[in-house]
Scaffold this motif. Sequence first.
Motif, short mmCIF file in Angstrom:
data_model
loop_
_atom_site.label_atom_id
_atom_site.label_comp_id
_atom_site.label_asym_id
_atom_site.label_seq_id
_atom_site.Cartn_x
_atom_site.Cartn_y
_atom_site.Cartn_z
N GLU A 67 -8.26 3.04 9.05
CA GLU A 67 -6.42 3.30 8.93
C GLU A 67 -5.45 1.97 8.05
N PRO A 68 -4.38 2.61 8.06
CA PRO A 68 -3.02 1.43 7.74
C PRO A 68 -2.88 0.83 8.11
N LEU A 69 -2.10 -0.33 6.59
CA LEU A 69 -1.95 -1.77 7.18
C LEU A 69 -1.37 -1.41 7.98
N LYS A 70 -1.04 -2.17 9.21
CA LYS A 70 0.15 -1.99 10.39
C LYS A 70 1.15 -2.26 9.84
N PRO A 71 2.38 -1.98 10.24
CA PRO A 71 4.04 -1.81 10.27
C PRO A 71 4.55 -3.65 10.02
N GLU A 72 4.11 -4.23 11.00
CA GLU A 72 4.39 -5.97 10.48
C GLU A 72 3.67 -6.81 10.29
N TYR A 73 2.92 -6.10 9.43
CA TYR A 73 1.90 -6.83 8.36
C TYR A 73 2.44 -6.78 7.31
N GLN A 74 4.15 -6.03 6.74
CA GLN A 74 4.46 -6.37 5.62
C GLN A 74 4.61 -6.72 4.39
N TYR A 75 3.48 -5.79 3.62
CA TYR A 75 2.34 -6.61 2.30
C TYR A 75 3.45 -6.52 1.28
N ARG A 76 4.95 -5.69 1.00
CA ARG A 76 5.12 -5.84 0.49
C ARG A 76 6.34 -7.20 0.37
#
Length: 205
Positions: free
Chosen positions: A122-131
């Motif tokens: 799965e993609p990293l969840k938007p709330e994870y905000q990796y950048r």
Amino acid sequence: TERDRALAAQDALQRNMTRQVARQMEEDLLRLSAVGEALAATLEQVEGWEQEQLVDWKRRMLRHEPNIYGLCVAFEPDTFDLRPKSDPGRDPTRPGAKDPWRDGYSLYVYKKNGPTPPALAEPLKPEYQYRKRQNWYVDTLVGRRLGWRGPFLAEYGGDIPMVSYVAPLRRRGAPRTIGVLTVDLSLTYFQRPWLNDPSFGEGSY
């Protein structure tokens, strides 16, 4: 005395066993880091990937290396994307599409449900905000702290204690870093019997 000689022999044995364990760990970590380097090199050289191919390849890697918990790739916006052009996440008019902190394409394949295949993809969840929020991404993107990181509590991996190998991702022939990969190793690796042999004695390390 005989007791002194026995204690010296025990100490020498413990030190020798410690060196053997250290060598084994070093060999394992070198092999596991090579998985990440192979993934980075392949993504750099190969054009025309489809997401299903990348998922299948990562799942095969996880089956081959049971000590790896997960493999992640995460990219800067508009640099690399295997989603279909019709995917809503690629719509330039979608809410947040102009946010300077928006994440790009990412794909995490990991053993959320234990060693039983197939691994979750799965993609990293938007709330994870990796950048914006994740040091493993920010530091690696600018060339800081490459290689093994941790141990830390993996927020995304279900609060599992981990160490991770991180490396930059680039386009073929281009020096600019456009993303980051991680090879995540659960700390259960360090709980194997040969790493916790009671025969090491109190003075072992």
